[in-house]
Scaffold this motif. Structure first.
Motif, PDB file in Angstrom:
ATOM      1  N   ASP A  97       0.146  -5.002  -3.174  1.00 48.96           N
ATOM      2  CA  ASP A  97       0.114  -5.039  -1.738  1.00 48.96           C
ATOM      3  C   ASP A  97       1.499  -4.482  -1.107  1.00 48.96           C
ATOM      4  N   VAL A  98       2.384  -5.429  -1.639  1.00 52.04           N
ATOM      5  CA  VAL A  98       3.814  -4.943  -1.343  1.00 52.04           C
ATOM      6  C   VAL A  98       4.216  -3.604  -1.504  1.00 52.04           C
ATOM      7  N   LEU A  99       3.733  -2.717  -2.766  1.00 49.83           N
ATOM      8  CA  LEU A  99       4.082  -1.524  -2.923  1.00 49.83           C
ATOM      9  C   LEU A  99       3.416  -0.561  -2.041  1.00 49.83           C
ATOM     10  N   ASN A 100       2.166  -1.068  -2.079  1.00 43.47           N
ATOM     11  CA  ASN A 100       1.341  -0.156  -1.199  1.00 43.47           C
ATOM     12  C   ASN A 100       1.669  -0.060   0.223  1.00 43.47           C
ATOM     13  N   ARG A 101       2.345  -0.979   0.768  1.00 41.84           N
ATOM     14  CA  ARG A 101       2.791  -1.409   2.167  1.00 41.84           C
ATOM     15  C   ARG A 101       4.189  -0.555   2.484  1.00 41.84           C
ATOM     16  N   TYR A 102       5.009  -0.858   1.303  1.00 42.49           N
ATOM     17  CA  TYR A 102       6.478  -0.480   1.675  1.00 42.49           C
ATOM     18  C   TYR A 102       7.054   0.608   0.752  1.00 42.49           C
TER      19      TYR A 102
END
Length: 322
Positions: free
Chosen positions: A78-83
């Motif tokens: 989720d972090v990688l997909n968002r940032y």
């Protein structure tokens, strides 16, 4: 009988001095070379340890129970997909404003590892996926700990260790936590990921927050598809002009410095896979190129010189306006 008294003005003999002062007997009290070396090693280790910074998780982010039945990497995904964008650049400014998901994932990493809870990592792929994702998450966490910076080189070792190599401040003196044990990113890569798994494609999956690194994917690595994911990242890396470039006017083939620094990892793997071969670095590279590109490299290999491109240590940052 006349007693003879020593002349008080006469200096004592060497034997008398040794008897009176045992510490002057070099044959008994002098440290051996091995002892001196051991003492200096202990002092050096203590000095290095004193300069380290533990990258601690946020306490209130700790989960109430262990992940079950296996460790997952959904939070990091989720972090990688968002940032992270498609070029592998990270919006550190936005991530710093809202780091909750990264903190929760890093808390899990700091509490559980294949060493502390092997039951959560039943396969070789699940263990390797943990260490790759854990490394990449620890790099993000460490960058945020020091942000704003323009390069990992901005994180310097303590002033009394000014003589340490470039980038040691980030990769050696910062100590993230994995399964309750702190270690440096350098030791994690060298002693665990490289030594235990013998998988050279990890060099195209580990991200060091720098422009010269492989692009950070905007998805986490998974144990179920790790083989395909490592193959994908290796091919993507070698398809980029910055990492593999043919300069016909110079009769040279330019490669990323990663292919020089870890050359033996690639060639050792090649020798294991292709018994009896004596490969060069281009033999390994060709395995992950398109057929036409591989044929071109094979044709030029004997006549073109191999050169390595200087590494780009600028932060892999995506600015908010971009």
């Amino acid at each position: 009988m006349n007693e003879q008294h020593p002349n008080p003005s006469s200096p004592p003999s060497r034997a008398a001095r040794s008897a009176a002062h045992p510490s002057s007997r070099p044959e008994l009290y002098r440290w051996s070379a091995a002892t001196r070396a051991a003492v200096w090693s202990l002092l050096a280790a203590a000095l290095l340890a004193a300069g380290c910074t533990t990258i601690a998780p946020v306490e209130n982010m700790a989960p109430s129970s262990a992940p079950a039945p296996v460790f997952t990497h959904e939070l990091l995904g989720d972090v990688l997909n968002r940032y992270v964008d498609d070029a592998g650049r990270v919006n550190y400014t936005a991530l710093r404003r809202d780091p909750a998901e990264l903190e929760r994932y890093y808390c899990l990493v700091s509490l559980y590892s294949p060493e502390s809870h092997p039951e959560l990592f039943p396969t070789e792929q699940s263990r390797l996926a943990y260490w790759i994702n854990g490394y990449n998450a620890a790099v993000l966490k460490t960058v945020l700990h020091h942000y704003p910076i323009s390069s990992v080189s901005d994180v310097e070792p303590p002033f009394f260790l000014f003589f340490m190599p470039q980038n040691s401040g980030f990769f050696y003196f910062q100590r993230p936590i994995f399964g309750g044990e702190s270690t440096s990113l350098y030791d994690l890569e060298k002693d665990i990921i490289r030594k235990r798994f013998g998988e050279p494609r990890i060099h195209f999956a580990l991200n060091c927050a720098s422009g010269g690194c492989p692009h950070l994917p905007n998805t986490a690595f998974s144990s179920e598809h790790l083989e395909e994911e490592l193959d994908r990242e290796t091919r993507k890396f070698l398809a980029e002009e910055r990492n593999l470039r043919i300069a016909h006017e110079e009769q040279a083939i330019y490669l990323s410095s990663l292919l020089s620094w870890y050359e033996e990892d690639y060639l050792d793997w090649y020798r294991r896979e292709f018994l009896g071969s004596e490969p060069g670095i281009l033999d390994y590279v060709r395995l992950y190129l398109t057929e036409s590109r591989a044929q071109e490299i094979a044709r030029l290999a004997d006549s073109y010189q191999i050169r390595f491109t200087p590494y780009d240590w600028r932060l892999n940052e995506r600015l908010a306006a971009e």
